[in-house]
Structures are given as structure tokens and as C-alpha cells.
Design an enzyme around this catalytic site. Sequence first.
Site, mmCIF file in Angstrom:
data_model
loop_
_atom_site.group_PDB
_atom_site.id
_atom_site.type_symbol
_atom_site.label_atom_id
_atom_site.label_comp_id
_atom_site.label_asym_id
_atom_site.label_seq_id
_atom_site.Cartn_x
_atom_site.Cartn_y
_atom_site.Cartn_z
ATOM 1 N N GLU A 276 48.835 72.787 -34.660
ATOM 2 C CA GLU A 276 49.027 72.448 -35.635
ATOM 3 C C GLU A 276 48.894 74.003 -37.156
ATOM 4 O O GLU A 276 50.419 74.010 -37.856
ATOM 5 C CB GLU A 276 47.699 73.460 -36.542
ATOM 6 C CG GLU A 276 47.005 71.087 -37.007
ATOM 7 C CD GLU A 276 45.666 71.077 -37.127
ATOM 8 O OE1 GLU A 276 44.936 71.722 -37.719
ATOM 9 O OE2 GLU A 276 45.447 69.890 -37.893
ATOM 10 N N HIS A 297 49.254 67.027 -8.812
ATOM 11 C CA HIS A 297 48.992 65.814 -7.885
ATOM 12 C C HIS A 297 49.139 64.520 -8.780
ATOM 13 O O HIS A 297 49.201 63.235 -8.783
ATOM 14 C CB HIS A 297 47.697 65.341 -7.531
ATOM 15 C CG HIS A 297 47.769 66.071 -6.726
ATOM 16 N ND1 HIS A 297 47.913 65.816 -5.141
ATOM 17 C CD2 HIS A 297 47.164 67.085 -6.548
ATOM 18 C CE1 HIS A 297 47.234 66.690 -4.275
ATOM 19 N NE2 HIS A 297 47.315 68.085 -5.445
ATOM 20 N N LYS A 412 45.763 60.176 -43.446
ATOM 21 C CA LYS A 412 44.582 59.617 -44.080
ATOM 22 C C LYS A 412 45.184 58.784 -45.315
ATOM 23 O O LYS A 412 44.042 57.774 -45.473
ATOM 24 C CB LYS A 412 43.921 61.130 -44.457
ATOM 25 C CG LYS A 412 43.384 62.088 -43.285
ATOM 26 C CD LYS A 412 42.659 63.440 -43.976
ATOM 27 C CE LYS A 412 42.887 64.301 -42.661
ATOM 28 N NZ LYS A 412 42.551 65.336 -43.196
#
Length: 424
Positions: A276, A297, A412
Site C-alpha cells: 500500500e 515444496h 468500494k
Amino acid sequence: MIKVDVSHAIQKIDFEGYAKKIEEINRAIDEKTGAGSDFLGWANYPETYDKEEFARIQKAGDFIQKNCEALVVCGIGGSYLGARAAIEALNGLLPTNKVKILFFGNTFDPDYGGQILDYLKGKKFAINVISKSGTTTETSVGFRLVKELLEEQVGKEEASRYIFATTDKAKGALIELAKKYGYERFVLPDDVGGRYSVFTAVGLLPMAAAGIDIQAFLDGAKEGMKEYDTPTLNEAYKYAVARHALYVSGKSVEMFVTYKLQLVQLGEWWKQLYGESEGKDGKGLLPDSATFTTDLHSLGQFVQEGSKVLFETILNVEEPARDVAIPHDEDNLDGLNYLEGKTMDYVNKKAYEGTLDAHVSSGKVPNLVISVTKMDAFHLGKLLYFFMRACAMSAYLNGVNPFNQPGVEIYKKNMFHLLGKPGF
Ligand code: PA5
């Protein structure tokens, strides 16, 4: 106590060439003259914090420990990642403390929401709702759900003794609610953004409820403040410069690697901090994280032989809090008796040494190594401050504002429109 080793970076880093920039940027941080400087309250916070509020946090933490089986922390992004990272780093994955710390208000996932409510049914629990704006939808929805359950179980009046609100000191919907129902309030200061807020009540109250020594945590941060606020190349700035140099030389991904499962959430906190703070204006390293040897792995193949987009930053914790010896086995059918008497930490360290060499020497993947002596509250406080200071330096080196996040508003707006929120 915290050391940065760039000897595996493959390329030579011209630290001297950055000296003038470091001096200028450090001054801009101290004198608050850089972009976003209204949000530099975190830089001195380990010293300037409100001591009266700190005592109330400690008291609220004791109250929760004494009276509750669980604490639900409702918050998202910077309003929960720091607390979660710290609690897991210090208490581990199977903590023995009485209060179970649950994180909610960070998702719309109904399966998780349903499980949280089922788990809390019939239990004595408290809520710490954390939101600077007081309007974050995930958090508000989560809080409404658990508040309703709490009120149902103990009554509205009694519930208000078990709800703690951490928010802006004067504005926002949450403060109105807290005032109306008399919830105890803690402040997320105006000049501290979410991802830089772990040293405020945002991080401290959940940590206190989890039985962590928050004074030692702040003391560590304070030591970091003293060590990393310098106009010269300190260890935090060394890390910032090294990652910047790797970025400008063409790397686009930084993989944060630890060898401890209880540091997975620290990786999540780190990703938010750097992602951010730096990912804007078309710039920035993509922060990724992995836990070795577990992820050797899975992702190990890519790191070793995949496209050369990334470098690794290893967080090396030198002394584990505990160690476990590998026993002798009569049959030795698993062929492990050559490790008899050796400890898990010994094996982990050898895996680390072998992997470092494999990734750097044959994989040609640059590695930066940050070593910290141990993982207790003091060292963690110092380490988080280290990363925050390095992040501010690094973002300024990239010419971006480390303290805003304009890009997160776009989803948003779309979501509110689709949900039919008035005004959207
Ligand atoms: O770092 C940030 O600023 C964000 O991650 C916010 O913390 C997050 O969006 C939550 O915001 P609020 O505390 O206003 O609910």
C-alpha cells in the site's frame, strides 16, 4: 540485534551513491516536509504515546483476560494485520493463553462469519472494534453481527462493558455509536495511518488481551526509533536502499521469507505495509511472502528455476524461543538416526543455509538477509519499527507518497453502487 546482510544480493549495491538521498529523505521525515507528511505521527509514537491511555489499554487487557474466553477483533487492513502478526509471532499457532483472539470484520465470507457466530454462541466474549474511518463496510458488518449476538447473550447494557472501540478521537460513525452506548474508547491518532498503527491502541489492546508484554513491545520500538532515525546509512536504510537498487536493476517482485510458521501473519502485515505504501503511480515492487521450508515444496521450484522476476528477503530469527530434539529410533527404518540428538532448529538452520546457496549460486536469485536475535516482544517492536522506517525511506526513494492509498477506493465505489448504497 537487527542486521542486514547484502552479501548475497548478487549485484554490488552502491550505498555511497545513496548517501545524499538518505540524508535528504531522513530530514524530510523528521521535519515533515515530504509527501503525506500529515501521517508521520508513527515516527515518534513509541516515545510520545499517551501514557494515560496506555494504562487504560493495559487495564482493559487485564479485564478481558480475567472475564472472557474470547476477544473478537473487528478490523481490516491496517486495523488488524499488525495485532494479528504480533500475537501469532509471539504466542505461536497453538497459544496456551486463556483468551482466544479471533479476527473478524475483515471479510464478507459467510462461511467464516457463520463459524465465528457458532463458536461464540454461549461463550463469554468481548469485542474490540477498530476502524479509523468508522465506515469500513467489512468491519461494520462484522461488528453488527457479533454485537447483536453479545447483546442477545448478556443484554444491551452489560454488553457495552465488553465492547471496546478504537477509532478517530472526534469523527466517524463509530465514535457516535461508542458515545451513545458508553463503550470504552481508544484513539487512532489523526496523523497515523492504518498500516503504521501497530504501536497505537490498534495493535496494543488485542496484544494486551493476548497476554503480551506491550511495554516491552513499545520499548523495542523506541530503541528502533533511536537507531533508525539517522541521516546516515543505518540498518533500516540499508535494507531500503538494497531493495530499491534491486528494483531499479529490473526486479519486480520481493519475496519475504521466514523459516517459522508463526511468522506467516508477519508476512501479511509486511505485504500491506510495502504494497500500500509503494504500489502507486505505476511503480513499486510486488510484495510476496513465503514460509520455508514448507513452501520450498510448492514455490521452491519457481524460485530456483522460474522467470527471474524476483529477489528474496529472508527474515532470519537466530534463536528460537524453544527447541525440540530428534529422538533415537531402534528400527531406524526412516533412516533418520543420523539426526539423532540434533534439534529441529539445527535442521532448520541447515535447510536455510542450503537453500540460500541453492537460490543464490545456482538459481541466480538475489537474497537480502535480515537477522534478528530472537522473537520476543522487545525485538518484535524494534523489528516492526525497522520495517516502517525502511518503508518510508524506500517509498520516498521511489518518488511516491508512502502514506496514502487512493487506489483502494475504486472497488468500494463499484461495490456500493452494486449494493445500492444511497449516494452511489
Ligand atoms: O492502511 C490503511 O490505511 C488501510 O488498510 C486501513 O487500515 C483499512 O482500510 C481500514 O480502514 P479503517 O480503519 O478506516 O476501517
